[in-house]
Design a protein around this motif. Structure first.
Motif, PDB file in Angstrom:
ATOM      1  N   ILE A 238       0.846  -1.203   0.000  1.00 61.22           N
ATOM      2  CA  ILE A 238       0.000   0.000   0.000  1.00 61.22           C
ATOM      3  C   ILE A 238       0.877   1.248   0.000  1.00 61.22           C
ATOM      4  CG2 ILE A 238      -1.742   1.329   1.254  1.00 61.22           C
ATOM      5  CD1 ILE A 238      -2.799  -1.350   2.373  1.00 61.22           C
ATOM      6  N   ILE A 239       1.606   1.463   1.060  1.00 63.67           N
ATOM      7  CA  ILE A 239       2.370   2.708   1.228  1.00 63.67           C
ATOM      8  C   ILE A 239       3.408   2.891   0.128  1.00 63.67           C
ATOM      9  CG2 ILE A 239       3.994   3.919   2.740  1.00 63.67           C
ATOM     10  CD1 ILE A 239       2.341   2.654   5.096  1.00 63.67           C
ATOM     11  N   ASN A 240       4.189   1.861  -0.158  1.00 64.07           N
ATOM     12  CA  ASN A 240       5.241   1.987  -1.170  1.00 64.07           C
ATOM     13  C   ASN A 240       4.703   2.164  -2.581  1.00 64.07           C
ATOM     14  OD1 ASN A 240       7.138   1.758   0.834  1.00 64.07           O
ATOM     15  ND2 ASN A 240       7.695  -0.346   0.355  1.00 64.07           N
ATOM     16  N   GLU A 241       3.446   1.862  -2.805  1.00 60.34           N
ATOM     17  CA  GLU A 241       2.856   1.995  -4.134  1.00 60.34           C
ATOM     18  C   GLU A 241       2.221   3.360  -4.363  1.00 60.34           C
ATOM     19  OE1 GLU A 241       0.426  -1.331  -5.193  1.00 60.34           O
ATOM     20  OE2 GLU A 241       1.988  -2.770  -4.635  1.00 60.34           O
ATOM     21  N   ILE A 242       2.166   4.185  -3.327  1.00 62.05           N
ATOM     22  CA  ILE A 242       1.634   5.543  -3.451  1.00 62.05           C
ATOM     23  C   ILE A 242       2.813   6.485  -3.195  1.00 62.05           C
ATOM     24  CG2 ILE A 242      -0.060   7.202  -2.579  1.00 62.05           C
ATOM     25  CD1 ILE A 242      -1.658   4.730  -1.552  1.00 62.05           C
ATOM     26  N   LEU A 243       3.424   6.962  -4.281  1.00 59.61           N
ATOM     27  CA  LEU A 243       4.693   7.688  -4.172  1.00 59.61           C
ATOM     28  C   LEU A 243       4.693   8.867  -3.209  1.00 59.61           C
ATOM     29  CD1 LEU A 243       6.103   7.435  -7.775  1.00 59.61           C
ATOM     30  CD2 LEU A 243       6.679   6.097  -5.759  1.00 59.61           C
ATOM     31  N   PRO A 244       3.714   9.779  -3.244  1.00 55.79           N
ATOM     32  CA  PRO A 244       3.785  10.889  -2.275  1.00 55.79           C
ATOM     33  C   PRO A 244       3.660  10.396  -0.835  1.00 55.79           C
ATOM     34  CG  PRO A 244       1.892  11.162  -3.747  1.00 55.79           C
ATOM     35  CD  PRO A 244       2.607   9.921  -4.154  1.00 55.79           C
ATOM     36  N   LEU A 245       2.880   9.359  -0.637  1.00 59.52           N
ATOM     37  CA  LEU A 245       2.729   8.782   0.701  1.00 59.52           C
ATOM     38  C   LEU A 245       4.033   8.100   1.128  1.00 59.52           C
ATOM     39  CD1 LEU A 245       0.733   8.295   3.002  1.00 59.52           C
ATOM     40  CD2 LEU A 245       0.087   6.179   1.874  1.00 59.52           C
ATOM     41  N   LYS A 246       4.656   7.388   0.223  1.00 60.98           N
ATOM     42  CA  LYS A 246       5.919   6.721   0.506  1.00 60.98           C
ATOM     43  C   LYS A 246       6.986   7.743   0.917  1.00 60.98           C
ATOM     44  CE  LYS A 246       9.464   3.853  -1.637  1.00 60.98           C
ATOM     45  NZ  LYS A 246       9.889   3.161  -2.868  1.00 60.98           N
TER      46      LYS A 246
ATOM     47  N   PHE B 100      -8.538   5.528  -1.247  1.00 62.00           N
ATOM     48  CA  PHE B 100      -8.798   6.489  -0.185  1.00 62.00           C
ATOM     49  C   PHE B 100      -7.552   7.319   0.105  1.00 62.00           C
ATOM     50  CE2 PHE B 100      -8.437   7.733   4.230  1.00 62.00           C
ATOM     51  CZ  PHE B 100      -9.645   8.377   4.465  1.00 62.00           C
ATOM     52  N   LEU B 101      -6.407   6.656   0.255  1.00 67.16           N
ATOM     53  CA  LEU B 101      -5.166   7.362   0.582  1.00 67.16           C
ATOM     54  C   LEU B 101      -4.735   8.290  -0.549  1.00 67.16           C
ATOM     55  CD1 LEU B 101      -3.242   4.457   2.340  1.00 67.16           C
ATOM     56  CD2 LEU B 101      -4.291   6.449   3.423  1.00 67.16           C
ATOM     57  N   LYS B 102      -4.923   7.870  -1.778  1.00 65.46           N
ATOM     58  CA  LYS B 102      -4.591   8.739  -2.915  1.00 65.46           C
ATOM     59  C   LYS B 102      -5.486   9.971  -2.930  1.00 65.46           C
ATOM     60  CE  LYS B 102      -2.899   5.140  -5.995  1.00 65.46           C
ATOM     61  NZ  LYS B 102      -3.215   4.346  -7.197  1.00 65.46           N
TER      62      LYS B 102
ATOM     63  N   LEU C  18      -3.385  14.057   4.858  1.00 57.87           N
ATOM     64  CA  LEU C  18      -2.714  13.039   5.667  1.00 57.87           C
ATOM     65  C   LEU C  18      -1.192  13.145   5.593  1.00 57.87           C
ATOM     66  CD1 LEU C  18      -4.984  10.024   4.650  1.00 57.87           C
ATOM     67  CD2 LEU C  18      -5.137  11.411   6.723  1.00 57.87           C
ATOM     68  N   ARG C  19      -0.690  14.296   5.209  1.00 61.38           N
ATOM     69  CA  ARG C  19       0.754  14.490   5.122  1.00 61.38           C
ATOM     70  C   ARG C  19       1.369  14.603   6.508  1.00 61.38           C
ATOM     71  NH1 ARG C  19       0.297  19.627   1.415  1.00 61.38           N
ATOM     72  NH2 ARG C  19      -1.170  19.943   3.091  1.00 61.38           N
ATOM     73  N   ARG C  20       2.673  14.437   6.574  1.00 69.69           N
ATOM     74  CA  ARG C  20       3.394  14.513   7.839  1.00 69.69           C
ATOM     75  C   ARG C  20       3.158  15.854   8.531  1.00 69.69           C
ATOM     76  NH1 ARG C  20       7.564  11.579  10.322  1.00 69.69           N
ATOM     77  NH2 ARG C  20       7.656  10.130   8.587  1.00 69.69           N
ATOM     78  N   LYS C  21       3.201  16.961   7.783  1.00 65.25           N
ATOM     79  CA  LYS C  21       3.010  18.277   8.409  1.00 65.25           C
ATOM     80  C   LYS C  21       1.582  18.427   8.939  1.00 65.25           C
ATOM     81  CE  LYS C  21       1.837  21.102   4.406  1.00 65.25           C
ATOM     82  NZ  LYS C  21       2.153  22.319   3.695  1.00 65.25           N
ATOM     83  N   ASP C  22       0.604  17.829   8.261  1.00 64.84           N
ATOM     84  CA  ASP C  22      -0.777  17.870   8.753  1.00 64.84           C
ATOM     85  C   ASP C  22      -0.905  17.060  10.037  1.00 64.84           C
ATOM     86  OD1 ASP C  22      -1.770  19.419   6.563  1.00 64.84           O
ATOM     87  OD2 ASP C  22      -1.702  17.599   5.345  1.00 64.84           O
ATOM     88  N   PHE C  23      -0.221  15.925  10.074  1.00 63.16           N
ATOM     89  CA  PHE C  23      -0.232  15.106  11.281  1.00 63.16           C
ATOM     90  C   PHE C  23       0.385  15.868  12.459  1.00 63.16           C
ATOM     91  CE2 PHE C  23       2.334  12.375  14.068  1.00 63.16           C
ATOM     92  CZ  PHE C  23       1.307  11.759  14.750  1.00 63.16           C
ATOM     93  N   GLU C  24       1.515  16.519  12.217  1.00 67.30           N
ATOM     94  CA  GLU C  24       2.181  17.281  13.286  1.00 67.30           C
ATOM     95  C   GLU C  24       1.278  18.374  13.824  1.00 67.30           C
ATOM     96  OE1 GLU C  24       4.883  16.438  14.826  1.00 67.30           O
ATOM     97  OE2 GLU C  24       5.386  14.808  13.455  1.00 67.30           O
ATOM     98  N   GLN C  25       0.566  19.045  12.936  1.00 69.59           N
ATOM     99  CA  GLN C  25      -0.363  20.091  13.372  1.00 69.59           C
ATOM    100  C   GLN C  25      -1.507  19.478  14.179  1.00 69.59           C
ATOM    101  OE1 GLN C  25      -2.230  22.250  10.175  1.00 69.59           O
ATOM    102  NE2 GLN C  25      -2.702  23.985  11.501  1.00 69.59           N
ATOM    103  N   TRP C  26      -2.057  18.380  13.708  1.00 64.27           N
ATOM    104  CA  TRP C  26      -3.129  17.680  14.420  1.00 64.27           C
ATOM    105  C   TRP C  26      -2.645  17.260  15.802  1.00 64.27           C
ATOM    106  CZ3 TRP C  26      -3.284  12.492  15.991  1.00 64.27           C
ATOM    107  CH2 TRP C  26      -4.519  12.044  16.462  1.00 64.27           C
ATOM    108  N   LYS C  27      -1.432  16.723  15.889  1.00 67.97           N
ATOM    109  CA  LYS C  27      -0.880  16.260  17.160  1.00 67.97           C
ATOM    110  C   LYS C  27      -0.684  17.421  18.133  1.00 67.97           C
ATOM    111  CE  LYS C  27       3.394  14.709  17.662  1.00 67.97           C
ATOM    112  NZ  LYS C  27       4.612  13.910  17.530  1.00 67.97           N
ATOM    113  N   GLU C  28      -0.247  18.571  17.635  1.00 62.51           N
ATOM    114  CA  GLU C  28      -0.053  19.751  18.495  1.00 62.51           C
ATOM    115  C   GLU C  28      -1.364  20.235  19.102  1.00 62.51           C
ATOM    116  OE1 GLU C  28       2.025  22.939  16.590  1.00 62.51           O
ATOM    117  OE2 GLU C  28       3.684  21.633  16.032  1.00 62.51           O
ATOM    118  N   ASN C  29      -2.452  20.005  18.409  1.00 61.61           N
ATOM    119  CA  ASN C  29      -3.761  20.458  18.881  1.00 61.61           C
ATOM    120  C   ASN C  29      -4.387  19.507  19.904  1.00 61.61           C
ATOM    121  OD1 ASN C  29      -3.704  22.746  17.282  1.00 61.61           O
ATOM    122  ND2 ASN C  29      -4.597  21.663  15.534  1.00 61.61           N
TER     123      ASN C  29
END
Length: 134
Positions: free
Chosen positions: A59-67, A114-116, A122-133
């Motif tokens: 899954i993850i390795n097959e979606i380049l931006p997610l990988k 769904f992930l595409k 669901l990017r790393r920076k979005d996760f970091e912002q979500w986690k800070e909140n």
């Protein structure tokens, strides 16, 4: 604990998944630790670590931006430990698969779609912002 989640939530709505993760203290706190081994994280979610490996490969390795985002901190190398963002993505895959993980059903097409479609939320920076909140 987590098994009920997939059955009761919409598997196509990122905000619902994020709200659930925010409300469940065990899941939310699991993203606050620095690193957990793949085995520890898979055990927390309730399956064998090879399932997590399959998700990374199929899954993850097959979606380049997610990988790229998934391996960002390790420069493309697979570490024995998962950072909070990697655990977050694997939890989302778990929720999307619902009870199918325990049954051994290997339908990744819907999860990949769904992930595409929702990668921009669901990017790393979005996760970091979500986690800070939290």
């Amino acid at each position: 604990m987590l098994q009920k989640v997939g059955a009761t939530m919409s598997r196509t709505d990122p905000p619902q998944i994020l709200i659930y993760m925010k409300q469940d203290f065990q899941i939310r706190d699991a993203f606050l630790d620095n690193l957990l081994s793949r085995e520890e994280w898979a055990k927390f979610l309730g399956f064998h670590r090879t399932t997590l490996w399959r998700w990374e490969e199929q899954i993850i390795n097959e979606i380049l931006p997610l990988k790229h985002s998934y391996y960002e901190k390790h420069r493309g190398a697979r570490s024995n430990y998962l950072d909070a963002y990697q655990r977050f993505l694997s939890a989302i895959i778990y929720f999307l698969k619902g009870g199918q993980v325990e049954k051994g059903i290997k339908n990744n097409a819907q999860v990949k779609e769904f992930l595409k479609r929702n990668f921009m939320h669901l990017r790393r920076k979005d996760f970091e912002q979500w986690k800070e909140n939290q």
